[in-house]
Design an enzyme around this catalytic site. Structure first.
Site, PDB file in Angstrom:
ATOM      1  N   ARG A 164      -3.186  -3.307  -6.212  1.00  0.00           N
ATOM      2  CA  ARG A 164      -3.937  -3.657  -5.004  1.00  0.00           C
ATOM      3  C   ARG A 164      -5.423  -3.511  -5.313  1.00  0.00           C
ATOM      4  O   ARG A 164      -5.980  -2.421  -5.245  1.00  0.00           O
ATOM      5  CB  ARG A 164      -3.532  -2.752  -3.840  1.00  0.00           C
ATOM      6  CG  ARG A 164      -4.067  -3.207  -2.481  1.00  0.00           C
ATOM      7  CD  ARG A 164      -3.632  -2.250  -1.383  1.00  0.00           C
ATOM      8  NE  ARG A 164      -2.202  -2.181  -1.268  1.00  0.00           N
ATOM      9  CZ  ARG A 164      -1.433  -3.034  -0.593  1.00  0.00           C
ATOM     10  NH1 ARG A 164      -1.993  -4.048   0.048  1.00  0.00           N
ATOM     11  NH2 ARG A 164      -0.118  -2.893  -0.549  1.00  0.00           N
ATOM     12  N   ARG A 276      -0.147  -8.755 -10.437  1.00  0.00           N
ATOM     13  CA  ARG A 276       1.173  -8.222 -10.109  1.00  0.00           C
ATOM     14  C   ARG A 276       2.244  -8.703 -11.079  1.00  0.00           C
ATOM     15  O   ARG A 276       3.199  -7.980 -11.372  1.00  0.00           O
ATOM     16  CB  ARG A 276       1.525  -8.563  -8.656  1.00  0.00           C
ATOM     17  CG  ARG A 276       0.574  -7.877  -7.686  1.00  0.00           C
ATOM     18  CD  ARG A 276       1.013  -7.955  -6.248  1.00  0.00           C
ATOM     19  NE  ARG A 276       0.061  -7.224  -5.395  1.00  0.00           N
ATOM     20  CZ  ARG A 276       0.253  -6.965  -4.103  1.00  0.00           C
ATOM     21  NH1 ARG A 276       1.358  -7.381  -3.508  1.00  0.00           N
ATOM     22  NH2 ARG A 276      -0.656  -6.303  -3.414  1.00  0.00           N
TER      23      ARG A 276
END
Length: 309
Positions: A164, A276
């Site tokens: 994140r 990711r």
């Protein structure tokens, strides 16, 4: 969409892939830091929290992933696109990010511009105030861009590594579609996302996102969550949404058929969210000695057989 108030109420549709048994799995940051492939400490000095330097093999993998994904999407009728990442307010309002998600957007006040958190925004605005020929739909675009998100309200959540972050690269699918075929187009976009993850041999599950977890614009949304060994759970790596006529109405995009005009539908879906996907590749291909070795099939795509060689 199923009833529910949060992501805990999302409905699992299916699980795909084999989860590798790893004793005491390390997280991606521990692995990559030891191999001098990620440096978040120096990035924090330079830019603040939630930034990272990527080096060596990870940079090679990123650009190989992007090139591979764009070629795959081009074969499926998506036009590769590099859109602007600075947009005016009307593009963010038109796509539904304003006013609801305004706190997540970086603003350049001196120029009345905003940094986008996804290339969905400039891709959707590409045909604003236009009338398209319904016979030429769907119009599909594959946008590559750097994305910027303030991550407001996520204090203390996913603070380590690159899961994140405020800046990341992504390939995004976007479709302008005949309203009578948008459900079919949604399933198609989901199938493309699954095809990419299966080629990369990443175990994942698909969830139907509940009403309370949807953004302002989406009528229906599927998330794909990859298995992350260090967390012993599935985490979101892609999503795809059918926004039906929400964005098209706001952006004044219409379709013409037999002399009549009507509002069309728009859809979007992540092809590759680079950070990711890197996490999923590193963690799912780690060995107990800390090495990361990819199968021949995966290494052919990403151009790297073993990290740090």
């Amino acid at each position: 969409s199923p009833d529910g108030k949060s992501d805990g109420d999302n409905s699992e549709i299916k699980k795909i892939g084999n989860i590798k048994e790893i004793k005491n799995p390390r997280d991606h940051l521990e692995i990559a830091s030891k191999l001098n492939l990620i440096d978040v400490e120096k990035a924090s000095e330079v830019s603040g929290s939630r930034f990272a330097y990527l080096f060596g093999d990870l940079v090679k993998i990123e650009f190989n992933l992007v090139s591979w994904a764009l070629n795959k999407l081009s074969d499926k009728g998506f036009t590769p696109t590099v859109p602007p990442v600075l947009v005016r307010e009307n593009a963010l309002f038109g796509t539904g990010f304003f006013p609801d998600d305004a706190e997540q957007v970086y603003e350049i006040p001196n120029d009345d511009l905003f940094l986008v958190g996804t290339s969905e925004v400039p891709l959707a605005a590409l045909h604003s105030n236009e009338i398209l020929n319904i016979e030429e739909l769907p119009l599909r675009y594959a946008g590559f861009s750097t994305c910027f998100r303030r991550e407001a309200g996520t204090y203390g959540k996913d603070t380590t590594g690159i899961f994140r972050v405020h800046q990341f690269d992504k390939v995004e699918m976007f479709s302008f579609c005949d309203p009578t075929k948008s459900e079919e187009e949604h399933e198609f976009i989901l199938s493309v996302e699954e095809e990419l993850l299966q080629a990369l041999e990443i175990p994942y599950r698909v969830v139907d996102v509940c009403a309370g977890d949807l953004g302002a614009s989406a009528t229906k949304k599927f998330d794909i969550e990859a298995w992350i060994p260090s967390q012993n759970t599935f985490r979101e790596v892609t999503s795809c949404s059918n926004t039906t006529d929400y964005q098209a109405r706001r952006l004044n995009i219409r379709a013409k058929s037999e002399g009549k005009t009507s509002v069309l539908h728009t859809l979007n879906g992540t092809a590759i969210a680079v950070g990711r996907i890197l996490i999923a590749l590193i963690e799912n291909n780690q060995n107990e000695d800390g090495s990361v070795v990819f199968s021949d099939k995966v290494s052919e795509i990403i151009g790297v057989k073993k990290l740090g060689e």
